[in-house]
Design an enzyme around this catalytic site. Structure first.
Site, PDB file in Angstrom:
ATOM      1  N   CYS A  17       0.725  10.147   4.025  1.00 26.47           N
ATOM      2  CA  CYS A  17       1.449   8.868   3.693  1.00 26.47           C
ATOM      3  C   CYS A  17       2.680   8.775   4.149  1.00 26.47           C
ATOM      4  O   CYS A  17       3.302   9.308   4.913  1.00 26.47           O
ATOM      5  CB  CYS A  17       1.706   9.382   1.897  1.00 26.47           C
ATOM      6  SG  CYS A  17       0.487   9.507   0.782  1.00 26.47           S
ATOM      7  N   ASP A  18       3.049   7.362   3.937  1.00 25.63           N
ATOM      8  CA  ASP A  18       4.212   7.052   4.738  1.00 25.63           C
ATOM      9  C   ASP A  18       5.265   7.022   3.516  1.00 25.63           C
ATOM     10  O   ASP A  18       5.272   7.571   2.527  1.00 25.63           O
ATOM     11  CB  ASP A  18       4.148   5.308   5.042  1.00 25.63           C
ATOM     12  CG  ASP A  18       3.740   4.400   3.774  1.00 25.63           C
ATOM     13  OD1 ASP A  18       4.009   4.799   2.721  1.00 25.63           O
ATOM     14  OD2 ASP A  18       3.317   3.303   4.167  1.00 25.63           O
ATOM     15  N   SER A  19       6.663   6.479   3.813  1.00 22.30           N
ATOM     16  CA  SER A  19       7.638   6.806   3.088  1.00 22.30           C
ATOM     17  C   SER A  19       7.726   6.090   1.640  1.00 22.30           C
ATOM     18  O   SER A  19       8.494   6.461   0.911  1.00 22.30           O
ATOM     19  CB  SER A  19       8.783   6.031   3.631  1.00 22.30           C
ATOM     20  OG  SER A  19       8.954   4.834   4.103  1.00 22.30           O
TER      21      SER A  19
END
Length: 129
Positions: A17-19
């Protein structure tokens, strides 16, 4: 009509996942590979066997459409379908759905059988046909 189909599930890991805790767009290509290899394994031809016979299955193109985001800890269903086999080329279609059965991502890939010693296109192994 599809030549072969397969379905598998996976849980989204934090590292995918990203932030924003949304699956990074690049991960879906990896998910496609998981679906594709599971079809091959289910048909009795895992990539390891194909490679031992002196063949590689190389990626020629990828297309991916992002419809809705998947998020950290979601359980996804990957549906992969071998659409056709023409000469040395294989064409796969993919769908990725969430636990609510909502369609998140669709995609296609095109591959070719290649000789593992020189990466030149070759006809698939007889066991594959």
């Amino acid at each position: 009509n599809y030549v072969a189909t397969g379905e598998t599930t996976l849980r989204v890991r934090f590292t995918e996942c990203d932030s924003m805790q949304v699956v990074h767009h690049s991960q879906y290509i990896r998910y496609f590979e998981i679906g594709r290899t599971e079809i091959m394994r289910a048909k009795g031809l895992p990539y390891s066997v194909i490679e031992k016979e002196g063949f590689f299955i190389i990626v020629l193109s990828v297309e991916c459409s992002y419809l809705k985001p998947a998020r950290y800890d979601d359980v996804l269903t990957l549906k992969a379908k071998l659409r056709k086999l023409t000469g040395v080329r294989l064409y796969f279609d993919y769908e990725i759905l969430n636990e609510k059965n909502e369609l998140l991502v669709t995609g296609t890939t095109c591959h070719a059988f290649a000789d593992s010693s020189n990466f030149k296109p070759v006809k698939p192994p007889k066991d594959f046909i």
